[in-house]
Scaffold this active site. Sequence first.
Site, PDB file in Angstrom:
ATOM      1  N   LYS A  53     -15.934  28.015  19.389  1.00  0.00           N
ATOM      2  CA  LYS A  53     -15.942  29.439  19.023  1.00  0.00           C
ATOM      3  C   LYS A  53     -14.510  29.967  18.993  1.00  0.00           C
ATOM      4  O   LYS A  53     -14.110  30.652  18.049  1.00  0.00           O
ATOM      5  CB  LYS A  53     -16.778  30.244  20.028  1.00  0.00           C
ATOM      6  CG  LYS A  53     -18.266  30.072  19.810  1.00  0.00           C
ATOM      7  CD  LYS A  53     -19.121  30.607  20.941  1.00  0.00           C
ATOM      8  CE  LYS A  53     -20.579  30.234  20.696  1.00  0.00           C
ATOM      9  NZ  LYS A  53     -21.460  30.451  21.838  1.00  0.00           N
ATOM     10  N   GLN A  97     -21.442  33.160  27.550  1.00  0.00           N
ATOM     11  CA  GLN A  97     -22.120  31.912  27.165  1.00  0.00           C
ATOM     12  C   GLN A  97     -23.322  31.666  28.080  1.00  0.00           C
ATOM     13  O   GLN A  97     -23.199  31.672  29.293  1.00  0.00           O
ATOM     14  CB  GLN A  97     -21.117  30.747  27.248  1.00  0.00           C
ATOM     15  CG  GLN A  97     -21.674  29.414  26.806  1.00  0.00           C
ATOM     16  CD  GLN A  97     -22.022  29.385  25.315  1.00  0.00           C
ATOM     17  OE1 GLN A  97     -21.254  29.830  24.472  1.00  0.00           O
ATOM     18  NE2 GLN A  97     -23.208  28.871  24.995  1.00  0.00           N
ATOM     19  N   ASP A 120     -23.703  38.773  20.158  1.00  0.00           N
ATOM     20  CA  ASP A 120     -24.805  37.806  20.235  1.00  0.00           C
ATOM     21  C   ASP A 120     -26.139  38.466  19.862  1.00  0.00           C
ATOM     22  O   ASP A 120     -27.126  37.783  19.624  1.00  0.00           O
ATOM     23  CB  ASP A 120     -24.915  37.269  21.684  1.00  0.00           C
ATOM     24  CG  ASP A 120     -24.612  35.785  21.757  1.00  0.00           C
ATOM     25  OD1 ASP A 120     -24.531  35.132  20.702  1.00  0.00           O
ATOM     26  OD2 ASP A 120     -24.463  35.274  22.894  1.00  0.00           O
TER      27      ASP A 120
END
Length: 292
Positions: A53, A97, A120
């Site tokens: 990422k 994460q 997200d």
Amino acid sequence: MAKLIDGKAYAEALRGRIAVAVASLKKNHNLTPGLAVVLVGEDPASKVYVANKAKQTVEVGMNSWEHKMPADTSEADLLAIVQKLNNDSSVHGILVQMPVPKHIDSAKVLNTIDPAKDVDGFHVVNVGRLSTGQDALTACTPVGCVMLAKATLGKLDGLNAVVIGRSNIVGKPVAQLLLAENCTVTIAHSKSKDLPGIVRQADLVIAAVGRPEMVKGDWIKPGACVIDVGINRIERDGKNKLVGDCDFASCEKVAGSITPVPGGVGPMTIACLLHNTVKAAAAMKGIKTPEM
Ligand code: NAD
């Protein structure tokens, strides 16, 4: 034989368009979108995701920050980092994460992220906005699935779509997105009866189950589009192999189009994360999201 849907190539082209959008935001609005990723613990797969990422964020010209915290980080310390990032105006996207270690309440963490920076798309506000048809930051893998389906089929209006899986991360949001595209959506799951019969009705199948090669060719309506989200590690002929939730060999003989694993949906996830970060940055600055 089915047409292969090349997610890797599609994601690369999307990242190219994102880089152009980022350059224009810098030049015309003095705005550099920035993504902060928080990793708690040492999970090897998570470390690889976070590194990828960060690399791709920098490649499209955005700012990238990585916050690595030890596995015994307390929930309070993690929430404090999230709050700090919420208050930092140079940060436009925040991603914690998953999974976080078991002693931390993941829902609490996700709902502490400012919804405007929730790239997200897991915050209840964004989930609620998506399900009520309002503009939202939406989960990346589902967005990637729908982009690939639209790139392959054009308009999705009126198609019978069957989503296999009802997780908050993939199944439910992809079903919402398909509904917004005017599909007739069926969500199947582990308790559904006659799954093959349900899948045979589908013009578009989205498989997000996590069971290697579960969906067989004789479940697929001839000519249907098959988007395989599954990423499963198996051992075959003494070798480690990645396979999807669809039995590719039998499905590709019947489907009209199909995503491979790897190289299908997988590469779209990070590209859509970068897309969301640009969208969040533009919204925070009060300007229109550039075309991407
Ligand atoms: P999950 O375990 O949270 O959910 C799986 C869903 O499948 C559940 O809703 C369950 O009801 C359903 N299910 C389980 N067994 C079933 C059966 N026999 N028949 C019908 N339905 C069944 O998983 P998830 O997070 O949604 O992920 C699904 C798959 O997608 C996994 O392989 C995961 O690795 C992959 N994934 C890929 C990406 C990506 O490409 N970037 C992102 C997220 C998830």
